[in-house]
Design a protein around this motif. Structure first.
Motif, PDB file in Angstrom:
ATOM      1  N   MET A   1       0.749  -1.327  -0.028  1.00 23.39           N
ATOM      2  CA  MET A   1       0.194  -0.157  -0.011  1.00 23.39           C
ATOM      3  C   MET A   1       0.876   1.193   0.142  1.00 23.39           C
ATOM      4  O   MET A   1       1.752   1.514   0.771  1.00 23.39           O
ATOM      5  CB  MET A   1      -0.919  -0.141   1.098  1.00 23.39           C
ATOM      6  CG  MET A   1      -2.172  -0.949   1.387  1.00 23.39           C
ATOM      7  SD  MET A   1      -3.066  -1.014   2.727  1.00 23.39           S
ATOM      8  CE  MET A   1      -4.044   0.416   2.474  1.00 23.39           C
ATOM      9  N   ASN A   2       0.652   2.225  -0.778  1.00 21.37           N
ATOM     10  CA  ASN A   2       1.203   3.524  -0.809  1.00 21.37           C
ATOM     11  C   ASN A   2       0.731   4.280   0.417  1.00 21.37           C
ATOM     12  O   ASN A   2      -0.314   4.044   0.965  1.00 21.37           O
ATOM     13  CB  ASN A   2       1.154   4.280  -2.130  1.00 21.37           C
ATOM     14  CG  ASN A   2      -0.153   4.741  -2.520  1.00 21.37           C
ATOM     15  OD1 ASN A   2      -0.983   5.042  -1.925  1.00 21.37           O
ATOM     16  ND2 ASN A   2      -0.337   4.364  -3.795  1.00 21.37           N
ATOM     17  N   GLU A   3       1.535   5.612   0.294  1.00 23.33           N
ATOM     18  CA  GLU A   3       1.090   6.171   1.413  1.00 23.33           C
ATOM     19  C   GLU A   3      -0.489   7.044   1.328  1.00 23.33           C
ATOM     20  O   GLU A   3      -1.058   6.921   2.669  1.00 23.33           O
ATOM     21  CB  GLU A   3       2.080   7.654   1.445  1.00 23.33           C
ATOM     22  CG  GLU A   3       1.855   8.584   2.807  1.00 23.33           C
ATOM     23  CD  GLU A   3       2.841   9.743   2.822  1.00 23.33           C
ATOM     24  OE1 GLU A   3       2.537  10.519   3.762  1.00 23.33           O
ATOM     25  OE2 GLU A   3       3.849   9.792   2.170  1.00 23.33           O
ATOM     26  N   GLU A   4      -0.838   7.476   0.325  1.00 26.76           N
ATOM     27  CA  GLU A   4      -2.110   7.676   0.058  1.00 26.76           C
ATOM     28  C   GLU A   4      -3.385   6.709   0.654  1.00 26.76           C
ATOM     29  O   GLU A   4      -4.152   7.209   1.297  1.00 26.76           O
ATOM     30  CB  GLU A   4      -2.193   8.401  -1.387  1.00 26.76           C
ATOM     31  CG  GLU A   4      -3.825   8.948  -1.468  1.00 26.76           C
ATOM     32  CD  GLU A   4      -3.980   9.452  -3.007  1.00 26.76           C
ATOM     33  OE1 GLU A   4      -4.943   9.327  -3.520  1.00 26.76           O
ATOM     34  OE2 GLU A   4      -2.907   9.600  -3.562  1.00 26.76           O
ATOM     35  N   GLU A   5      -3.003   5.376   0.223  1.00 29.39           N
ATOM     36  CA  GLU A   5      -3.848   4.498   0.578  1.00 29.39           C
ATOM     37  C   GLU A   5      -4.048   4.274   1.835  1.00 29.39           C
ATOM     38  O   GLU A   5      -4.982   4.054   2.425  1.00 29.39           O
ATOM     39  CB  GLU A   5      -3.571   3.264  -0.280  1.00 29.39           C
ATOM     40  CG  GLU A   5      -3.585   3.103  -1.627  1.00 29.39           C
ATOM     41  CD  GLU A   5      -3.051   2.055  -2.434  1.00 29.39           C
ATOM     42  OE1 GLU A   5      -3.717   1.486  -3.461  1.00 29.39           O
ATOM     43  OE2 GLU A   5      -1.988   1.525  -2.032  1.00 29.39           O
ATOM     44  N   VAL A   6      -2.747   4.146   2.899  1.00 28.55           N
ATOM     45  CA  VAL A   6      -2.650   3.879   4.076  1.00 28.55           C
ATOM     46  C   VAL A   6      -3.340   5.209   4.840  1.00 28.55           C
ATOM     47  O   VAL A   6      -4.106   4.717   5.745  1.00 28.55           O
ATOM     48  CB  VAL A   6      -1.326   3.842   4.604  1.00 28.55           C
ATOM     49  CG1 VAL A   6      -1.022   4.072   5.864  1.00 28.55           C
ATOM     50  CG2 VAL A   6      -0.519   2.904   4.055  1.00 28.55           C
ATOM     51  N   ARG A   7      -3.088   6.546   4.112  1.00 26.87           N
ATOM     52  CA  ARG A   7      -3.848   7.565   5.014  1.00 26.87           C
ATOM     53  C   ARG A   7      -5.164   7.157   4.942  1.00 26.87           C
ATOM     54  O   ARG A   7      -5.932   7.581   5.920  1.00 26.87           O
ATOM     55  CB  ARG A   7      -3.314   8.892   4.316  1.00 26.87           C
ATOM     56  CG  ARG A   7      -1.854   9.314   4.827  1.00 26.87           C
ATOM     57  CD  ARG A   7      -1.396  10.477   4.296  1.00 26.87           C
ATOM     58  NE  ARG A   7      -0.036  11.063   4.781  1.00 26.87           N
ATOM     59  CZ  ARG A   7       0.156  11.950   5.593  1.00 26.87           C
ATOM     60  NH1 ARG A   7      -0.550  12.693   6.005  1.00 26.87           N
ATOM     61  NH2 ARG A   7       1.371  12.215   5.887  1.00 26.87           N
ATOM     62  N   LEU A 107       4.025  -2.477   7.933  1.00 22.99           N
ATOM     63  CA  LEU A 107       3.428  -1.216   7.099  1.00 22.99           C
ATOM     64  C   LEU A 107       3.114  -0.023   7.978  1.00 22.99           C
ATOM     65  O   LEU A 107       3.496   0.812   7.724  1.00 22.99           O
ATOM     66  CB  LEU A 107       2.039  -1.961   6.571  1.00 22.99           C
ATOM     67  CG  LEU A 107       1.451  -0.739   5.601  1.00 22.99           C
ATOM     68  CD1 LEU A 107       2.107  -0.680   4.506  1.00 22.99           C
ATOM     69  CD2 LEU A 107      -0.086  -1.343   5.167  1.00 22.99           C
ATOM     70  N   LEU A 108       2.348  -0.255   9.159  1.00 22.50           N
ATOM     71  CA  LEU A 108       1.949   1.005   9.809  1.00 22.50           C
ATOM     72  C   LEU A 108       1.988   0.522  11.431  1.00 22.50           C
ATOM     73  O   LEU A 108       1.501  -0.419  11.832  1.00 22.50           O
ATOM     74  CB  LEU A 108       0.428   1.119   9.337  1.00 22.50           C
ATOM     75  CG  LEU A 108      -0.468   2.436  10.084  1.00 22.50           C
ATOM     76  CD1 LEU A 108       0.165   3.550   9.914  1.00 22.50           C
ATOM     77  CD2 LEU A 108      -2.204   2.162   9.897  1.00 22.50           C
ATOM     78  N   VAL A 109       2.147   1.987  12.032  1.00 23.01           N
ATOM     79  CA  VAL A 109       2.095   1.729  13.572  1.00 23.01           C
ATOM     80  C   VAL A 109       1.333   2.819  14.070  1.00 23.01           C
ATOM     81  O   VAL A 109       1.532   3.904  13.274  1.00 23.01           O
ATOM     82  CB  VAL A 109       3.695   1.536  14.285  1.00 23.01           C
ATOM     83  CG1 VAL A 109       4.378   2.686  13.799  1.00 23.01           C
ATOM     84  CG2 VAL A 109       3.566   1.480  15.880  1.00 23.01           C
ATOM     85  N   ILE A 110       0.438   2.504  14.981  1.00 24.14           N
ATOM     86  CA  ILE A 110      -0.497   3.812  15.445  1.00 24.14           C
ATOM     87  C   ILE A 110      -0.353   3.551  16.845  1.00 24.14           C
ATOM     88  O   ILE A 110      -0.419   2.815  17.566  1.00 24.14           O
ATOM     89  CB  ILE A 110      -1.783   3.383  15.030  1.00 24.14           C
ATOM     90  CG1 ILE A 110      -2.143   3.380  13.426  1.00 24.14           C
ATOM     91  CG2 ILE A 110      -2.776   4.614  15.635  1.00 24.14           C
ATOM     92  CD1 ILE A 110      -3.479   2.804  13.277  1.00 24.14           C
ATOM     93  N   TYR A 135       8.917   0.358  10.357  1.00 21.66           N
ATOM     94  CA  TYR A 135       7.531   0.332   9.864  1.00 21.66           C
ATOM     95  C   TYR A 135       7.658   1.314   8.657  1.00 21.66           C
ATOM     96  O   TYR A 135       8.239   2.317   8.730  1.00 21.66           O
ATOM     97  CB  TYR A 135       6.741   0.855  11.059  1.00 21.66           C
ATOM     98  CG  TYR A 135       6.191  -0.158  12.125  1.00 21.66           C
ATOM     99  CD1 TYR A 135       4.863  -0.680  11.766  1.00 21.66           C
ATOM    100  CD2 TYR A 135       7.019  -0.440  12.734  1.00 21.66           C
ATOM    101  CE1 TYR A 135       4.769  -1.956  12.373  1.00 21.66           C
ATOM    102  CE2 TYR A 135       6.375  -1.592  14.074  1.00 21.66           C
ATOM    103  CZ  TYR A 135       5.483  -2.062  13.655  1.00 21.66           C
ATOM    104  OH  TYR A 135       4.713  -3.365  14.614  1.00 21.66           O
ATOM    105  N   ASP A 136       6.794   1.255   7.678  1.00 16.60           N
ATOM    106  CA  ASP A 136       6.808   1.915   6.676  1.00 16.60           C
ATOM    107  C   ASP A 136       5.830   3.523   6.722  1.00 16.60           C
ATOM    108  O   ASP A 136       6.393   4.502   6.363  1.00 16.60           O
ATOM    109  CB  ASP A 136       6.150   1.439   5.535  1.00 16.60           C
ATOM    110  CG  ASP A 136       6.818   0.241   4.878  1.00 16.60           C
ATOM    111  OD1 ASP A 136       7.827   0.203   5.046  1.00 16.60           O
ATOM    112  OD2 ASP A 136       5.846  -0.521   4.094  1.00 16.60           O
ATOM    113  N   PHE A 137       5.041   3.317   7.773  1.00 15.94           N
ATOM    114  CA  PHE A 137       4.261   4.522   8.181  1.00 15.94           C
ATOM    115  C   PHE A 137       4.043   4.453   9.461  1.00 15.94           C
ATOM    116  O   PHE A 137       3.877   3.362  10.090  1.00 15.94           O
ATOM    117  CB  PHE A 137       2.889   4.738   7.344  1.00 15.94           C
ATOM    118  CG  PHE A 137       3.079   4.366   5.822  1.00 15.94           C
ATOM    119  CD1 PHE A 137       3.405   5.780   4.994  1.00 15.94           C
ATOM    120  CD2 PHE A 137       3.074   3.222   5.220  1.00 15.94           C
ATOM    121  CE1 PHE A 137       3.628   5.460   3.683  1.00 15.94           C
ATOM    122  CE2 PHE A 137       3.185   3.289   3.605  1.00 15.94           C
ATOM    123  CZ  PHE A 137       3.391   4.472   2.990  1.00 15.94           C
TER     124      PHE A 137
END
Length: 163
Positions: A1-7, A107-110, A135-137
């Motif tokens: 997934m790219n940044e726009e998709e993750v957001r 991919l993502l950490v929140i 993590y990517d994002f």
């Protein structure tokens, strides 16, 4: 997934929390209850290849952790953080999107914090997850609770954070 998709995925999941679980925010329930619902909605939004977990602490069967040692964090945070809050030996991310068993398929950490609380410590944790565990994002989410979020029920601050 790219940044726009993750957001977009994060935004959609947070909107569902705000709409379908507004009472959790209104009643100012435990942060884990809210992040659980966020993870449920993220799971529905991301591709099937990704796993979504709350406070995940393992990489496969080995005794390898997706956590940051507290000593590392203590060296990074400022003196105004209460030392009583730093007794744990390791810290775990609130929500992650990753591939279980794969140490560097992250991919993502929140990290989340309820309104009215300082987020400096959680931002340092998030920075460490992104930099140390690749993590990517990363996103720091402030959740407006107890009727404090008249404009928006949440606010996102994406890594890298602006000074």
């Amino acid at each position: 997934m790219n940044e726009e998709e993750v957001r977009q995925v994060v935004s959609d999941a947070l909107e569902r929390v705000a709409e379908e679980d507004a009472d959790l925010l209104e009643y100012d329930v435990n942060e884990r209850s809210i992040t659980h619902k966020l993870a449920v909605y993220l799971r529905e939004e991301v591709d099937e290849e990704w796993d979504v977990d709350v406070e995940y602490n393992r990489v496969g069967e080995d005794d390898v952790s997706k956590a940051i040692p507290m000593e590392y964090l203590k060296s990074k945070i400022s003196d105004d953080v209460d030392p009583e809050d730093l007794d744990a030996k390791t810290v775990y991310p609130d929500v992650i999107v990753h591939k279980r068993g794969e140490h560097y398929e992250n991919l993502l950490v929140i990290e989340t914090k309820k309104s009215g609380s300082s987020g400096e410590y959680d931002r340092e944790k998030l920075t460490a997850y992104v930099e140390e565990l690749e993590y990517d994002f990363g996103v720091f989410v402030t959740l407006s609770v107890g009727g404090q979020g008249e404009d928006s029920p949440y606010d996102c601050d994406w890594y890298p954070f602006e000074e």
